[in-house]
Design an enzyme around this catalytic site. Structure first.
Site, PDB file in Angstrom:
ATOM      1  N   VAL A 161     -25.480  -2.180  47.190  1.00 24.37           N
ATOM      2  CA  VAL A 161     -24.875  -1.923  48.489  1.00 24.37           C
ATOM      3  C   VAL A 161     -23.497  -1.735  48.150  1.00 24.37           C
ATOM      4  CG1 VAL A 161     -24.272  -2.934  50.818  1.00 24.37           C
ATOM      5  CG2 VAL A 161     -26.548  -3.450  49.717  1.00 24.37           C
ATOM      6  N   CYS A 162     -22.792  -0.580  49.056  1.00 25.20           N
ATOM      7  CA  CYS A 162     -21.690  -0.054  48.761  1.00 25.20           C
ATOM      8  C   CYS A 162     -20.765  -0.284  50.258  1.00 25.20           C
ATOM      9  CB  CYS A 162     -21.504   1.409  48.130  1.00 25.20           C
ATOM     10  SG  CYS A 162     -19.792   1.892  48.038  1.00 25.20           S
TER      11      CYS A 162
END
Length: 168
Positions: A90-91
């Site tokens: 996840v960014c």
């Protein structure tokens, strides 16, 4: 008391708080009862979004100096989203190391701070599912589809949601 011990105590407290006061939209627990630094999280696709009805599993890995540094979050379920790398990582801004962004995309105030908790991280991921940020994508293909080929994007997300339901 060492940093690792402080981190361990804080994570145990956050786990206890979540078990006493569950939060709508996700559940969390330890991958292995002997390791408080690895959490298994299930995020329920937010209502009225493309991800509605999905059950998405992720691993949240905490560093020994938590909460001074952020955890990493990686979906183990398939995910098609502009802010999720192909390997599931996840960014989002709050998972980026504290301080100034070397690329100049984020303000320091948008990045990790020690006040964040497991709950605030997961709620930010749920918000990300509701409102993708295609301006600095982790998955360029998903971002292009989100912007230019919404129907294709929706079809891929529908497949991901169906697949997540099969494994739940």
């Amino acid at each position: 008391m060492g940093q690792s011990t402080q981190a361990s105590l804080l994570l145990q407290k956050q786990l206890k708080d979540l078990s006493r006061n569950p939060v709508d939209g996700f559940s969390a627990g330890l991958v292995d009862d002997k390791n408080v630094f690895e959490w298994s999280v299930t995020i329920i696709g937010p209502p009225d979004t493309l991800y509605d009805g999905g059950y998405f599993n992720a691993i949240m890995s905490f560093p020994s100096n938590y909460p001074n540094s952020p955890p990493t979050v990686r979906f183990t379920s398939d995910m098609w989203h502009p802010n999720v790398y192909a390997d599931g990582r996840v960014c989002i801004s709050i998972l980026h190391a504290p301080g100034d962004d070397p690329n100049g995309y984020e303000l320091a105030s948008e990045r990790w701070t020690p006040v964040h908790t497991v709950e605030s991280i997961v709620l930010s991921i749920i918000s990300m599912l509701s409102s993708p940020n295609d301006e600095s994508p982790a998955n360029v293909e998903a971002a292009k589809e989100w912007r230019d080929k919404k129907d294709e994007f929706k079809k891929k997300v529908s497949r991901v949601v169906r697949k997540s339901q099969e494994f739940f």
